[in-house]
Scaffold this motif. Structure first.
Motif, PDB file in Angstrom:
ATOM      1  N   PRO A   1      29.464   4.289  76.383  1.00 46.84           N
ATOM      2  CA  PRO A   1      29.161   3.192  77.315  1.00 46.84           C
ATOM      3  C   PRO A   1      27.933   3.400  78.188  1.00 46.84           C
ATOM      4  O   PRO A   1      27.238   2.439  78.506  1.00 46.84           O
ATOM      5  CB  PRO A   1      30.419   3.090  78.181  1.00 46.84           C
ATOM      6  N   GLN A   2      27.640   4.640  78.573  1.00 46.51           N
ATOM      7  CA  GLN A   2      26.474   4.868  79.428  1.00 46.51           C
ATOM      8  C   GLN A   2      25.155   4.585  78.696  1.00 46.51           C
ATOM      9  O   GLN A   2      24.106   4.526  79.314  1.00 46.51           O
ATOM     10  CB  GLN A   2      26.480   6.291  80.016  1.00 46.51           C
ATOM     11  N   HIS A   3      25.232   4.347  77.381  1.00 44.80           N
ATOM     12  CA  HIS A   3      24.034   4.044  76.597  1.00 44.80           C
ATOM     13  C   HIS A   3      23.989   2.596  76.128  1.00 44.80           C
ATOM     14  O   HIS A   3      23.095   2.225  75.375  1.00 44.80           O
ATOM     15  CB  HIS A   3      23.935   5.017  75.420  1.00 44.80           C
ATOM     16  N   TRP A   4      24.940   1.789  76.570  1.00 44.25           N
ATOM     17  CA  TRP A   4      24.943   0.368  76.231  1.00 44.25           C
ATOM     18  C   TRP A   4      23.843  -0.348  77.013  1.00 44.25           C
ATOM     19  O   TRP A   4      23.451   0.062  78.100  1.00 44.25           O
ATOM     20  CB  TRP A   4      26.279  -0.266  76.590  1.00 44.25           C
ATOM     21  N   GLY A   5      23.374  -1.449  76.459  1.00 45.35           N
ATOM     22  CA  GLY A   5      22.431  -2.319  77.159  1.00 45.35           C
ATOM     23  C   GLY A   5      21.002  -1.808  77.190  1.00 45.35           C
ATOM     24  O   GLY A   5      20.174  -2.344  77.915  1.00 45.35           O
ATOM     25  N   ARG A   6      20.692  -0.808  76.407  1.00 47.22           N
ATOM     26  CA  ARG A   6      19.332  -0.243  76.370  1.00 47.22           C
ATOM     27  C   ARG A   6      18.606  -0.526  75.063  1.00 47.22           C
ATOM     28  O   ARG A   6      17.505  -0.047  74.850  1.00 47.22           O
ATOM     29  CB  ARG A   6      19.392   1.267  76.598  1.00 47.22           C
ATOM     30  N   GLY A   7      19.276  -1.249  74.165  1.00 48.33           N
ATOM     31  CA  GLY A   7      18.674  -1.574  72.879  1.00 48.33           C
ATOM     32  C   GLY A   7      18.785  -0.463  71.846  1.00 48.33           C
ATOM     33  O   GLY A   7      18.206  -0.572  70.764  1.00 48.33           O
ATOM     34  N   TYR A   8      19.540   0.581  72.135  1.00 55.49           N
ATOM     35  CA  TYR A   8      19.657   1.700  71.199  1.00 55.49           C
ATOM     36  C   TYR A   8      20.361   1.282  69.904  1.00 55.49           C
ATOM     37  O   TYR A   8      19.950   1.689  68.814  1.00 55.49           O
ATOM     38  CB  TYR A   8      20.414   2.870  71.829  1.00 55.49           C
ATOM     39  N   ALA A   9      21.440   0.515  70.002  1.00 58.38           N
ATOM     40  CA  ALA A   9      22.159   0.098  68.793  1.00 58.38           C
ATOM     41  C   ALA A   9      21.245  -0.721  67.889  1.00 58.38           C
ATOM     42  O   ALA A   9      21.185  -0.490  66.678  1.00 58.38           O
ATOM     43  CB  ALA A   9      23.415  -0.690  69.159  1.00 58.38           C
TER      44      ALA A   9
END
Length: 181
Positions: free
Chosen positions: A98-106
């Protein structure tokens, strides 16, 4: 190993099991899955993913941010069970902490995975599926240029299960080539 501007997609190693287990116990990460996983269940999934990559050379790759050298989740390609109504096929999927959500990584890692599927594996179409309520994953699918195909009942879930109703998205190599121009 695949690299993008901000990420590395690679084979799993033993150090990935603990952060993956943490993700697998997190109710936010697992909200669209039947249940959170125990350490033992999570380790079994990680070993299976690792063995499929070793066997095929591709799969749900471990994702890390290069300067952090830490597992943040997985993104990549998979062959779903033949009981799925759209099988045989190649699926693209992702699961990030979750701490990596919303950054466009996926989206970034999935774009690299689509490139691999179409340019290295010679796949003509890639699918993705999720529960009808997983708006976040559906948004990623749309950002990848994938199109909604249809609703279906997941064959591994009872029809009365609220997670049973799924949506299928897909993209052909030709559509991907136009979309990425």
């Amino acid at each position: 190993m695949i690299t993008t501007k901000r990420l590395i997609l690679r084979q799993w190693d033993d150090a990935d099991q603990q952060p993956f287990a943490q993700m697998s116990r997190d109710s936010r990460v697992m909200a669209h899955f039947p249940k959170c996983l125990s350490q033992e269940e999570s380790d079994k999934v990680a070993r299976k993913i690792q063995s499929l990559i070793a066997e095929r050379g591709w799969g749900f790759w471990a994702v890390e941010i290069p300067d952090q050298h830490a597992f943040i989740g997985f993104v990549g390609l998979h062959i779903p069970k033949d009981t799925m109504p759209f099988s045989p096929c190649v699926e693209i999927g992702w699961r990030l902490a979750p701490q990596h959500w919303g950054r466009g990584y996926a989206t970034e890692a999935a774009n690299a995975s689509l490139h691999y599927a179409f340019m290295h594996l010679g796949v003509e179409e890639v699918v993705s599926f999720t529960t009808v309520n997983n708006i976040g994953s559906q948004a990623v699918m749309k950002k990848l240029g994938m199109s909604y195909a249809y609703h279906f009942a997941h064959p591994d879930l009872d029809a009365s299960d609220p997670l049973s109703e799924h949506v299928l998205y897909k993209i052909s190599k030709a559509q991907w080539e136009v979309f990425t121009r």
